[in-house]
Design a protein around this motif. Structure first.
Motif, mmCIF file in Angstrom:
data_model
loop_
_atom_site.group_PDB
_atom_site.id
_atom_site.type_symbol
_atom_site.label_atom_id
_atom_site.label_comp_id
_atom_site.label_asym_id
_atom_site.label_seq_id
_atom_site.Cartn_x
_atom_site.Cartn_y
_atom_site.Cartn_z
ATOM 1 N N PRO A 240 0.828 -1.204 0.000
ATOM 2 C CA PRO A 240 0.000 0.000 0.000
ATOM 3 C C PRO A 240 0.861 1.252 0.000
ATOM 4 O O PRO A 240 2.001 1.235 0.472
ATOM 5 N N VAL A 241 0.323 2.337 -0.512
ATOM 6 C CA VAL A 241 1.112 3.558 -0.672
ATOM 7 C C VAL A 241 1.561 4.129 0.666
ATOM 8 O O VAL A 241 2.655 4.718 0.766
ATOM 9 N N ASP A 242 0.768 3.967 1.728
ATOM 10 C CA ASP A 242 1.159 4.508 3.025
ATOM 11 C C ASP A 242 2.347 3.750 3.614
ATOM 12 O O ASP A 242 3.200 4.342 4.286
ATOM 13 N N TYR A 243 2.418 2.447 3.356
ATOM 14 C CA TYR A 243 3.596 1.680 3.788
ATOM 15 C C TYR A 243 4.831 2.167 3.022
ATOM 16 O O TYR A 243 5.902 2.356 3.609
ATOM 17 N N CYS A 244 4.665 2.361 1.743
ATOM 18 C CA CYS A 244 5.774 2.843 0.923
ATOM 19 C C CYS A 244 6.239 4.218 1.410
ATOM 20 O O CYS A 244 7.441 4.491 1.476
ATOM 21 N N ALA A 245 5.297 5.076 1.755
ATOM 22 C CA ALA A 245 5.645 6.408 2.247
ATOM 23 C C ALA A 245 6.412 6.326 3.564
ATOM 24 O O ALA A 245 7.387 7.058 3.779
ATOM 25 N N ASP A 246 5.984 5.438 4.460
ATOM 26 C CA ASP A 246 6.701 5.261 5.728
ATOM 27 C C ASP A 246 8.138 4.808 5.480
ATOM 28 O O ASP A 246 9.080 5.261 6.146
ATOM 29 N N ALA A 247 8.305 3.903 4.526
ATOM 30 C CA ALA A 247 9.648 3.399 4.213
ATOM 31 C C ALA A 247 10.520 4.506 3.620
ATOM 32 O O ALA A 247 11.710 4.615 3.963
ATOM 33 N N LEU A 248 9.960 5.324 2.765
ATOM 34 C CA LEU A 248 10.733 6.419 2.175
ATOM 35 C C LEU A 248 11.125 7.442 3.234
ATOM 36 O O LEU A 248 12.245 7.974 3.203
ATOM 37 N N GLU A 249 10.245 7.696 4.164
ATOM 38 C CA GLU A 249 10.583 8.597 5.261
ATOM 39 C C GLU A 249 11.757 8.036 6.060
ATOM 40 O O GLU A 249 12.679 8.766 6.445
ATOM 41 N N LEU A 250 11.738 6.741 6.301
ATOM 42 C CA LEU A 250 12.849 6.091 7.001
ATOM 43 C C LEU A 250 14.157 6.250 6.225
ATOM 44 O O LEU A 250 15.208 6.558 6.802
ATOM 45 N N LEU A 251 14.096 6.064 4.907
ATOM 46 C CA LEU A 251 15.308 6.139 4.096
ATOM 47 C C LEU A 251 15.889 7.549 4.018
ATOM 48 O O LEU A 251 17.071 7.721 3.712
ATOM 49 N N LEU A 252 15.068 8.557 4.296
ATOM 50 C CA LEU A 252 15.578 9.926 4.293
ATOM 51 C C LEU A 252 16.631 10.149 5.374
ATOM 52 O O LEU A 252 17.545 10.956 5.197
ATOM 53 N N THR A 253 16.514 9.440 6.482
ATOM 54 C CA THR A 253 17.407 9.699 7.618
ATOM 55 C C THR A 253 18.141 8.473 8.144
ATOM 56 O O THR A 253 18.984 8.602 9.033
ATOM 57 N N ALA A 254 17.850 7.288 7.629
ATOM 58 C CA ALA A 254 18.500 6.075 8.135
ATOM 59 C C ALA A 254 20.013 6.143 7.928
ATOM 60 O O ALA A 254 20.479 6.600 6.877
ATOM 61 N N PRO A 255 20.795 5.694 8.895
ATOM 62 C CA PRO A 255 22.257 5.733 8.747
ATOM 63 C C PRO A 255 22.763 4.624 7.823
ATOM 64 O O PRO A 255 22.122 3.587 7.655
ATOM 65 N N ASN A 256 23.898 4.878 7.216
ATOM 66 C CA ASN A 256 24.636 3.853 6.464
ATOM 67 C C ASN A 256 23.851 3.245 5.299
ATOM 68 O O ASN A 256 23.915 2.033 5.061
ATOM 69 N N VAL A 257 23.112 4.082 4.579
ATOM 70 C CA VAL A 257 22.398 3.564 3.419
ATOM 71 C C VAL A 257 22.782 4.274 2.114
ATOM 72 O O VAL A 257 22.254 3.945 1.059
ATOM 73 N N GLU A 258 23.674 5.233 2.193
ATOM 74 C CA GLU A 258 24.086 5.939 0.978
ATOM 75 C C GLU A 258 24.703 4.976 -0.034
ATOM 76 O O GLU A 258 25.358 3.997 0.328
ATOM 77 N N LEU B 181 15.371 -3.716 3.824
ATOM 78 C CA LEU B 181 14.473 -2.764 4.468
ATOM 79 C C LEU B 181 14.150 -3.200 5.891
ATOM 80 O O LEU B 181 14.150 -2.387 6.820
ATOM 81 N N LEU B 182 13.895 -4.485 6.092
ATOM 82 C CA LEU B 182 13.588 -4.984 7.429
ATOM 83 C C LEU B 182 14.771 -4.810 8.369
ATOM 84 O O LEU B 182 14.598 -4.541 9.562
ATOM 85 N N GLU B 183 15.971 -4.958 7.844
ATOM 86 C CA GLU B 183 17.170 -4.789 8.661
ATOM 87 C C GLU B 183 17.322 -3.363 9.171
ATOM 88 O O GLU B 183 17.987 -3.123 10.186
ATOM 89 N N LEU B 184 16.707 -2.400 8.473
ATOM 90 C CA LEU B 184 16.748 -1.007 8.912
ATOM 91 C C LEU B 184 15.729 -0.708 9.998
ATOM 92 O O LEU B 184 15.669 0.405 10.526
ATOM 93 N N GLY B 185 14.908 -1.706 10.334
ATOM 94 C CA GLY B 185 13.914 -1.529 11.382
ATOM 95 C C GLY B 185 12.500 -1.311 10.877
ATOM 96 O O GLY B 185 11.581 -1.085 11.685
ATOM 97 N N MET B 186 12.304 -1.388 9.574
ATOM 98 C CA MET B 186 10.965 -1.236 9.013
ATOM 99 C C MET B 186 10.160 -2.503 9.262
ATOM 100 O O MET B 186 10.649 -3.615 9.007
ATOM 101 N N PRO B 187 8.929 -2.397 9.756
ATOM 102 C CA PRO B 187 8.107 -3.599 9.940
ATOM 103 C C PRO B 187 7.649 -4.147 8.599
ATOM 104 O O PRO B 187 7.684 -3.434 7.585
ATOM 105 N N PRO B 188 7.213 -5.399 8.543
ATOM 106 C CA PRO B 188 6.708 -5.953 7.283
ATOM 107 C C PRO B 188 5.453 -5.216 6.819
ATOM 108 O O PRO B 188 4.697 -4.671 7.623
ATOM 109 N N SER B 189 5.234 -5.235 5.517
ATOM 110 C CA SER B 189 4.026 -4.639 4.946
ATOM 111 C C SER B 189 2.809 -5.505 5.270
ATOM 112 O O SER B 189 2.911 -6.721 5.455
#
Length: 369
Positions: A230-248, A333-341
């Motif tokens: 769902p789009v809201d799950y995708c949005a939550d994940a993108l928000e996480l990727l904006l600030t998550a460490p060590n993902v560049e 994505l799960l390793e970054l702390g994101m819950p499953p969709s």
């Protein structure tokens, strides 16, 4: 305070992320790239889109003309000298021509304009993160596989549509030619509906499932799996990727993965339960495109007034994707702390309810504009 520039906030995914960050205005200052003739008109476009996600009026009123950057990735030269860009700390690039049709702007926006914009942002000294939204399909996945994030090495002939090829091309260009860009490539799988609002924000792709089950036949097996979020799950994940460490310099799927992907048979059952119609499992037929085309005389009675040529093109394209039977790994994505969709079948009833009075021809316009 971080300043987040979002492109595509008048669209489906960009709008969902804008909603998230708007609710956290104490932490983020938003700058929204909008195609419009004025900041006032741009602000109205943004508000009109965000209302589809059920945003409260009080939250919308936090947005002012100062949050609006007038511009278009088809003409980046018109906005890339705006002084506000020098203060941007994070970019979320959602804007794209996401059409599976033969839109002449696909290359101009998705490749040329996007690369020019990324080049400009690579020169911003305070930029901490540039999250570019691609598509999981840009890797041209092999059928019947669990797909892990791959390198940027596909060829044009591996792509069924210009859209996925354009996405793959600009990913490679940014990675190879902009070494100073703090780039993260996010590759969503198939984004369908909203887990609470159904298809009110956008009916993109949901109509395909309605079409298949109305026909009672298609190019995939009912036990084939499909990776939908769902789009809201995708949005939550993108928000996480904006600030998550060590993902560049990383490519990350935003996907349902093995545990949350579903089969067409499960979708059939959920659709029947939500719509009150009989499931097609016992009568369903797997057919090829030629057999689908042979039934075109029945389209009007099944789908209402429609453009048969566009409908056949849609069947050919989505038929190819449906029979891939692929799942996109979500381990990174799960390793970054994101819950499953959640599963598509968990919120499909909201999609059915929000599209009940629309024809398939009306719903598909968003994907063939």
């Amino acid at each position: 305070m971080n300043t987040v520039l979002i492109t595509g906030a008048t669209g489906f995914l960009g709008g969902a992320v804008a909603v998230n960050l708007l609710k956290k205005s104490d932490h983020y200052r938003l700058l929204l790239l909008v195609r419009a003739n004025s900041q006032a008109a741009g602000l109205e476009r943004i508000k009109e889109n965000l209302l589809k996600f059920g945003v409260e009026a009080g939250q919308l009123n936090r947005l002012t003309h100062e949050n609006i950057l007038i511009g278009d990735l088809a003409e980046p030269e018109r906005f890339i000298d705006d002084a506000r860009l020098t203060k941007v700390t994070h970019v979320l690039n959602c804007a794209a021509v996401a059409s599976f049709g033969a839109n002449p702007l696909i290359w101009k926006v998705n490749v040329e304009g996007t690369f020019a914009f990324a080049s400009r942002m690579a020169r911003v000294k305070g930029l901490k993160r540039f999250v570019h939204v691609g598509t999981a399909m840009s890797c041209a996945p092999e059928a019947n596989s669990l797909v892990v994030e791959s390198e940027l090495n596909t060829l044009r002939e591996q792509h069924v549509v210009e859209y996925t090829w354009s996405k793959a091309t600009v990913e490679r260009m940014m990675s190879e030619m902009l070494p100073n860009l703090p780039l993260v490539i996010a590759r969503p799988s198939i984004v369908v509906g909203h887990s609470d609002c159904g298809c009110a924000p956008s009916p993109s792709i949901f109509w395909v499932f309605r079409m298949v089950l109305t026909l009672g036949k298609f190019m995939c097996e009912l036990n084939d799996r499909i990776d939908v979020v769902p789009v809201d799950y995708c949005a939550d994940a993108l928000e996480l990727l904006l600030t998550a460490p060590n993902v560049e310099k990383t490519i990350i799927h935003i996907s349902a993965g093995e545990n949350s992907s579903v089969t067409f048979a499960e979708i059939d059952q959920a659709m029947a339960q939500a719509s009150g119609h009989v499931a097609v499992a016992e009568t369903y037929q797997k057919v090829n495109y030629r057999e689908l085309a042979a039934s075109r005389s029945s389209f009007s009675s099944l789908f209402g007034p429609c453009n048969e040529r566009i409908l056949l093109r849609a069947m050919n394209l989505y038929g190819h994707f449906s029979k891939l039977n692929v799942v996109f790994s979500n381990e990174k994505l799960l390793e970054l702390g994101m819950p499953p969709s959640s599963k598509f079948t968990d919120y499909l009833h909201h999609c059915v309810a929000s599209t009940r009075n629309a024809t398939i021809a009306e719903l598909m316009e968003v994907d063939f504009k």
